[in-house]
Design a protein around this motif. Structure first.
Motif, PDB file in Angstrom:
ATOM      1  N   MET A  21       0.833  -1.203   0.000  1.00 22.19           N
ATOM      2  CA  MET A  21       0.000   0.000   0.000  1.00 22.19           C
ATOM      3  C   MET A  21       0.871   1.258   0.000  1.00 22.19           C
ATOM      4  O   MET A  21       0.544   2.246  -0.655  1.00 22.19           O
ATOM      5  N   GLY A  22       1.983   1.207   0.716  1.00 18.18           N
ATOM      6  CA  GLY A  22       2.895   2.356   0.728  1.00 18.18           C
ATOM      7  C   GLY A  22       3.454   2.642  -0.657  1.00 18.18           C
ATOM      8  O   GLY A  22       3.514   3.801  -1.083  1.00 18.18           O
ATOM      9  N   VAL A  23       3.820   1.589  -1.377  1.00 16.78           N
ATOM     10  CA  VAL A  23       4.327   1.759  -2.742  1.00 16.78           C
ATOM     11  C   VAL A  23       3.233   2.325  -3.637  1.00 16.78           C
ATOM     12  O   VAL A  23       3.455   3.273  -4.402  1.00 16.78           O
ATOM     13  N   ALA A  24       2.020   1.758  -3.534  1.00 20.89           N
ATOM     14  CA  ALA A  24       0.908   2.230  -4.361  1.00 20.89           C
ATOM     15  C   ALA A  24       0.571   3.691  -4.060  1.00 20.89           C
ATOM     16  O   ALA A  24       0.280   4.469  -4.975  1.00 20.89           O
ATOM     17  N   ILE A  25       0.622   4.067  -2.794  1.00 24.10           N
ATOM     18  CA  ILE A  25       0.349   5.454  -2.419  1.00 24.10           C
ATOM     19  C   ILE A  25       1.419   6.376  -3.002  1.00 24.10           C
ATOM     20  O   ILE A  25       1.102   7.452  -3.522  1.00 24.10           O
ATOM     21  N   ASN A  26       2.687   5.965  -2.938  1.00 25.16           N
ATOM     22  CA  ASN A  26       3.752   6.791  -3.516  1.00 25.16           C
ATOM     23  C   ASN A  26       3.565   6.961  -5.020  1.00 25.16           C
ATOM     24  O   ASN A  26       3.767   8.060  -5.554  1.00 25.16           O
ATOM     25  N   VAL A  27       3.185   5.887  -5.703  1.00 25.81           N
ATOM     26  CA  VAL A  27       2.924   5.973  -7.148  1.00 25.81           C
ATOM     27  C   VAL A  27       1.779   6.942  -7.405  1.00 25.81           C
ATOM     28  O   VAL A  27       1.851   7.788  -8.315  1.00 25.81           O
ATOM     29  N   GLN A  28       0.727   6.849  -6.601  1.00 26.78           N
ATOM     30  CA  GLN A  28      -0.435   7.721  -6.760  1.00 26.78           C
ATOM     31  C   GLN A  28      -0.066   9.180  -6.507  1.00 26.78           C
ATOM     32  O   GLN A  28      -0.513  10.073  -7.228  1.00 26.78           O
ATOM     33  N   VAL A  29       0.738   9.429  -5.489  1.00 28.03           N
ATOM     34  CA  VAL A  29       1.173  10.803  -5.196  1.00 28.03           C
ATOM     35  C   VAL A  29       1.998  11.353  -6.360  1.00 28.03           C
ATOM     36  O   VAL A  29       1.814  12.507  -6.770  1.00 28.03           O
ATOM     37  N   ASN A  30       2.877  10.521  -6.917  1.00 27.78           N
ATOM     38  CA  ASN A  30       3.669  10.964  -8.070  1.00 27.78           C
ATOM     39  C   ASN A  30       2.773  11.285  -9.260  1.00 27.78           C
ATOM     40  O   ASN A  30       3.000  12.266  -9.967  1.00 27.78           O
ATOM     41  N   LEU A  31       1.746  10.451  -9.474  1.00 27.03           N
ATOM     42  CA  LEU A  31       0.809  10.705 -10.564  1.00 27.03           C
ATOM     43  C   LEU A  31       0.072  12.023 -10.345  1.00 27.03           C
ATOM     44  O   LEU A  31      -0.074  12.830 -11.269  1.00 27.03           O
ATOM     45  N   LEU A  32      -0.358  12.260  -9.118  1.00 24.21           N
ATOM     46  CA  LEU A  32      -1.022  13.539  -8.813  1.00 24.21           C
ATOM     47  C   LEU A  32      -0.081  14.726  -9.026  1.00 24.21           C
ATOM     48  O   LEU A  32      -0.510  15.781  -9.521  1.00 24.21           O
ATOM     49  N   ASN A  33       1.171  14.562  -8.669  1.00 18.35           N
ATOM     50  CA  ASN A  33       2.153  15.632  -8.898  1.00 18.35           C
ATOM     51  C   ASN A  33       2.325  15.905 -10.389  1.00 18.35           C
ATOM     52  O   ASN A  33       2.431  17.063 -10.800  1.00 18.35           O
ATOM     53  N   GLN A  34       2.350  14.842 -11.192  1.00 18.42           N
ATOM     54  CA  GLN A  34       2.466  15.008 -12.646  1.00 18.42           C
ATOM     55  C   GLN A  34       1.244  15.737 -13.209  1.00 18.42           C
ATOM     56  O   GLN A  34       1.375  16.615 -14.070  1.00 18.42           O
ATOM     57  N   ILE A  35       0.066  15.365 -12.722  1.00 14.96           N
ATOM     58  CA  ILE A  35      -1.157  16.036 -13.179  1.00 14.96           C
ATOM     59  C   ILE A  35      -1.129  17.508 -12.783  1.00 14.96           C
ATOM     60  O   ILE A  35      -1.466  18.381 -13.581  1.00 14.96           O
ATOM     61  N   GLU A  36      -0.706  17.793 -11.561  1.00 13.63           N
ATOM     62  CA  GLU A  36      -0.631  19.183 -11.110  1.00 13.63           C
ATOM     63  C   GLU A  36       0.381  19.980 -11.935  1.00 13.63           C
ATOM     64  O   GLU A  36       0.132  21.133 -12.294  1.00 13.63           O
ATOM     65  N   ALA A  79      -9.267  11.156  -5.267  1.00 10.96           N
ATOM     66  CA  ALA A  79     -10.221  10.258  -4.593  1.00 10.96           C
ATOM     67  C   ALA A  79      -9.615   8.867  -4.448  1.00 10.96           C
ATOM     68  O   ALA A  79      -9.759   8.220  -3.403  1.00 10.96           O
ATOM     69  N   ARG A  80      -8.924   8.413  -5.476  1.00 12.85           N
ATOM     70  CA  ARG A  80      -8.271   7.104  -5.416  1.00 12.85           C
ATOM     71  C   ARG A  80      -7.190   7.087  -4.332  1.00 12.85           C
ATOM     72  O   ARG A  80      -7.051   6.116  -3.597  1.00 12.85           O
ATOM     73  N   LEU A  81      -6.442   8.184  -4.220  1.00 16.06           N
ATOM     74  CA  LEU A  81      -5.414   8.293  -3.177  1.00 16.06           C
ATOM     75  C   LEU A  81      -6.051   8.254  -1.788  1.00 16.06           C
ATOM     76  O   LEU A  81      -5.551   7.569  -0.890  1.00 16.06           O
ATOM     77  N   ASP A  82      -7.153   8.970  -1.608  1.00 10.18           N
ATOM     78  CA  ASP A  82      -7.856   8.944  -0.319  1.00 10.18           C
ATOM     79  C   ASP A  82      -8.312   7.529   0.016  1.00 10.18           C
ATOM     80  O   ASP A  82      -8.195   7.086   1.167  1.00 10.18           O
ATOM     81  N   GLN A  83      -8.813   6.812  -0.986  1.00 13.77           N
ATOM     82  CA  GLN A  83      -9.251   5.438  -0.779  1.00 13.77           C
ATOM     83  C   GLN A  83      -8.063   4.550  -0.385  1.00 13.77           C
ATOM     84  O   GLN A  83      -8.169   3.728   0.535  1.00 13.77           O
ATOM     85  N   MET A  84      -6.941   4.730  -1.056  1.00  9.35           N
ATOM     86  CA  MET A  84      -5.739   3.949  -0.730  1.00  9.35           C
ATOM     87  C   MET A  84      -5.265   4.246   0.687  1.00  9.35           C
ATOM     88  O   MET A  84      -4.870   3.337   1.413  1.00  9.35           O
ATOM     89  N   LEU A  89      -7.560  17.667 -17.111  1.00 16.24           N
ATOM     90  CA  LEU A  89      -6.583  17.507 -16.032  1.00 16.24           C
ATOM     91  C   LEU A  89      -7.233  17.711 -14.661  1.00 16.24           C
ATOM     92  O   LEU A  89      -6.909  17.000 -13.702  1.00 16.24           O
ATOM     93  N   THR A  90      -8.152  18.650 -14.571  1.00 18.36           N
ATOM     94  CA  THR A  90      -8.868  18.882 -13.306  1.00 18.36           C
ATOM     95  C   THR A  90      -9.688  17.650 -12.932  1.00 18.36           C
ATOM     96  O   THR A  90      -9.664  17.207 -11.776  1.00 18.36           O
ATOM     97  N   ARG A  91     -10.408  17.078 -13.919  1.00 17.21           N
ATOM     98  CA  ARG A  91     -11.189  15.856 -13.653  1.00 17.21           C
ATOM     99  C   ARG A  91     -10.268  14.704 -13.266  1.00 17.21           C
ATOM    100  O   ARG A  91     -10.543  13.979 -12.308  1.00 17.21           O
ATOM    101  N   ASP A  92      -9.165  14.523 -14.025  1.00 15.77           N
ATOM    102  CA  ASP A  92      -8.222  13.448 -13.714  1.00 15.77           C
ATOM    103  C   ASP A  92      -7.635  13.621 -12.311  1.00 15.77           C
ATOM    104  O   ASP A  92      -7.475  12.660 -11.570  1.00 15.77           O
ATOM    105  N   GLY A  93      -7.326  14.862 -11.973  1.00 17.74           N
ATOM    106  CA  GLY A  93      -6.779  15.137 -10.641  1.00 17.74           C
ATOM    107  C   GLY A  93      -7.771  14.776  -9.554  1.00 17.74           C
ATOM    108  O   GLY A  93      -7.404  14.195  -8.526  1.00 17.74           O
ATOM    109  N   ALA A  94      -9.044  15.096  -9.775  1.00 18.88           N
ATOM    110  CA  ALA A  94     -10.072  14.772  -8.776  1.00 18.88           C
ATOM    111  C   ALA A  94     -10.229  13.261  -8.632  1.00 18.88           C
ATOM    112  O   ALA A  94     -10.331  12.733  -7.519  1.00 18.88           O
ATOM    113  N   VAL A  95     -10.218  12.547  -9.759  1.00 17.18           N
ATOM    114  CA  VAL A  95     -10.337  11.080  -9.723  1.00 17.18           C
ATOM    115  C   VAL A  95      -9.142  10.472  -9.007  1.00 17.18           C
ATOM    116  O   VAL A  95      -9.291   9.600  -8.136  1.00 17.18           O
ATOM    117  N   GLN A  96      -7.950  10.929  -9.346  1.00 20.20           N
ATOM    118  CA  GLN A  96      -6.737  10.380  -8.733  1.00 20.20           C
ATOM    119  C   GLN A  96      -6.652  10.746  -7.249  1.00 20.20           C
ATOM    120  O   GLN A  96      -6.176   9.957  -6.432  1.00 20.20           O
TER     121      GLN A  96
END
Length: 143
Positions: free
Chosen positions: A19-34, A82-87, A73-80
């Motif tokens: 889960m820690g690895v998945a969360i880090n990947v998700q955070v990186n994805l959110l940073n890329q979207i931002e 929410a996914r991060l919060d779930q993780m 990008l705004t929609r993708d950021g919101a989806v990602q």
């Protein structure tokens, strides 16, 4: 000391690590979207500045496309997000389960140590009682 809970603790630890690895990947994805969102914002500003300087230049098509990209990008950021919060929720639950198993393992170890200490004390008490009885018999005349 091994406990019956060791395997469950290892499984939970692996799940927490995954889960820690998945969360880090998700955070990186959110940073890329931002970052992409910031770049589109800057691009819109640059295009608006260029268009303001040349009234003959039409930038409507470009502006529509870049605004659509910004909305995506705004929609993708919101989806990602929410996914991060779930993780994070799953990770918290996995950690809670791990701690519960860990506490049970500690209780098992404490009980085992207490039983061992009680058995040792009972052995010492028995030895002391036998020594006392032998000494008492010797004093009473060897019966």
């Amino acid at each position: 000391m091994k406990t019956p809970y060791d395997t469950a603790m290892r499984v939970q630890r692996r799940e927490i690590d995954a889960m820690g690895v998945a969360i880090n990947v998700q955070v990186n994805l959110l940073n890329q979207i931002e970052t992409a969102h910031d770049e589109t914002r800057a691009s819109i500003q640059r295009e608006a500045d260029v268009a303001a300087g040349d009234l003959g230049l039409s930038s409507h098509a470009y502006m529509e496309r870049i605004r659509a990209e910004q909305q995506r990008l705004t929609r993708d950021g919101a989806v990602q997000s929410a996914r991060l919060d779930q993780m994070r929720g799953k990770a918290a639950a996995a950690y809670g389960a791990f701690r519960a198993i860990e506490v049970a393992a500690e209780g098992f170890r404490d009980d085992a140590n207490r039983r061992t200490a009680n058995a040792e004390q009972a052995g010492l008490d028995d030895s002391a009682a036998v020594a006392f009885l032998k000494a008492h018999r010797t004093l009473r005349g060897g019966r």
